[in-house]
Enzyme design. Structure first.
Site, PDB file in Angstrom:
ATOM      1  N   HIS A   2       0.829  -1.206   0.000  1.00 23.52           N
ATOM      2  CA  HIS A   2       0.000   0.000   0.000  1.00 23.52           C
ATOM      3  C   HIS A   2       0.866   1.260   0.000  1.00 23.52           C
ATOM      4  CE1 HIS A   2      -3.844  -2.089   0.645  1.00 23.52           C
ATOM      5  NE2 HIS A   2      -3.134  -2.948   1.365  1.00 23.52           N
ATOM      6  N   GLU A  53      -8.780 -12.173   5.382  1.00 23.13           N
ATOM      7  CA  GLU A  53      -7.798 -12.006   6.463  1.00 23.13           C
ATOM      8  C   GLU A  53      -8.534 -11.794   7.779  1.00 23.13           C
ATOM      9  OE1 GLU A  53      -3.665  -9.776   7.522  1.00 23.13           O
ATOM     10  OE2 GLU A  53      -5.280  -8.485   6.800  1.00 23.13           O
TER      11      GLU A  53
END
Length: 336
Positions: A11, A197
């Site tokens: 990211h 996740e």
């Protein structure tokens, strides 16, 4: 680690180093949480309270990314850090919305990043961009970003090659983002949403059903359901597995519990990723060390590296060159 590899889960803000963050905070006259500069961030967990802590830290860091020069710096530094770890191809994920107010809108924000990604690329290393929408915003915002991504879609460095969906998996209805992914897919972009996740198999099922991913951002908890995992593998969907962040967020208590081997034994194509090094304090090369800790052999690591290119948007020339060098890396370790 000199093993050539592709990095598919990183990211934009989370890629920056603590030193850069400290510099930017000082320039902006902003005081940030000491946790951002500690050796380990504490208090994170996969529940809503733990995720809130993570997001708060991330938002604090993102708050000092103000303006074109800083954005370009982050792109350059992400490229340099990846090169140093043997990465040949980086797909950097960004939501330009957060940086738009400082550069005149989401279009110039994305174009700045694309331009710098192109400049950071050469014959030995390439960087492309994934535009990501957020589950915390309205699906109409996702469609707007998908159209922006589609407008800049391309092949090779300095282009948009994928469209993603990130943030808290508990937020938003997955099906409501399907139209955004349809827009992106029609433009030839990879579908690379996060899923699996924080939440388990049922969430993954909805992501696979509604967003038709080419890769799952994380997806690690598919290992809890052998039938689901088999279906995903059969469909040819890749996994972006980030062991360091899995443990830092408390999804698994330690590296030895991360079911990477379960995915590999099922035939999954996996690319290891660093996610947010700023918060989780592990980079791409650390993920390969974690894989070694899990018992993976040099041949296994070479397989991971090959798969990272196979499920990427890297040009054929990059894949072929990396493949030859991966073979040479493995031969050095098996003939020594």
């Amino acid at each position: 680690m000199s093993l050539p590899k592709a990095h598919l889960h990183l990211h934009f803000t989370g890629s920056m180093s603590a030193d850069t963050l400290q510099d930017l905070a000082a320039e902006a006259g902003v005081s940030l949480s000491d946790q951002l500069f500690a050796d380990k961030v504490t208090g994170l967990s996969p529940d809503e309270r733990g995720w809130f802590r993570f997001q708060r830290l991330y938002d604090m860091a993102r708050g000092v990314v103000r303006g074109e020069d800083i954005m370009r710096r982050l792109v350059r530094e992400a490229a340099a850090a990846d090169r140093a770890e043997g990465s040949r191809w980086l797909e950097l994920q960004v939501d330009p919305t957060s940086y738009a107010p400082f550069v005149g809108g989401i279009t110039p924000a994305l174009e700045i990043i694309l331009d710098e990604a192109a400049k950071a690329s050469d014959d030995d290393f390439g960087m492309a961009i994934i535009v990501a929408a957020s589950r915390t915003r309205h699906p109409l915002d996702a469609r707007m970003l998908a159209r922006l991504a589609a407008h800049h879609a391309g092949e090779g460095p300095g282009t948009v090659i994928g469209f993603g969906l990130s943030n808290d998996e508990r937020r938003g209805e997955t099906a409501e983002f399907a139209r955004a992914f349809d827009i992106a897919r029609r433009a030839g972009l990879l579908s690379v949403p996060h899923g699996g996740e924080l939440l388990g198999p049922e969430h993954i099922r909805s992501v696979v059903r509604d967003l038709s991913p080419d890769r799952l951002g994380h997806g690690i908890r598919a290992g809890e359901d052998p039938q689901l995992l088999g279906e995903i593998v059969e469909a040819g969907v890749g996994f972006e597995v980030c062991p360091g962040s899995n443990v830092s967020l408390g999804v698994y208590p330690d590296i030895d519990e991360v079911p990477l081997r379960t995915l590999l034994d099922a035939g999954a194509k996996v690319a290891l990723g660093a996610d947010d090094p700023l918060i989780f304090h592990t980079r791409l090369v650390d993920q390969y060390r974690f894989a070694q800790q899990l018992g993976l052999t040099p041949a296994d690591l070479a397989g991971l590296a090959r798969d990272s290119f196979a499920i990427s948007a890297a040009p054929v020339t990059v894949r072929e060159a990396a493949g030859a060098d991966i073979d040479a890396w493995l031969e050095d370790r098996t003939t020594a």
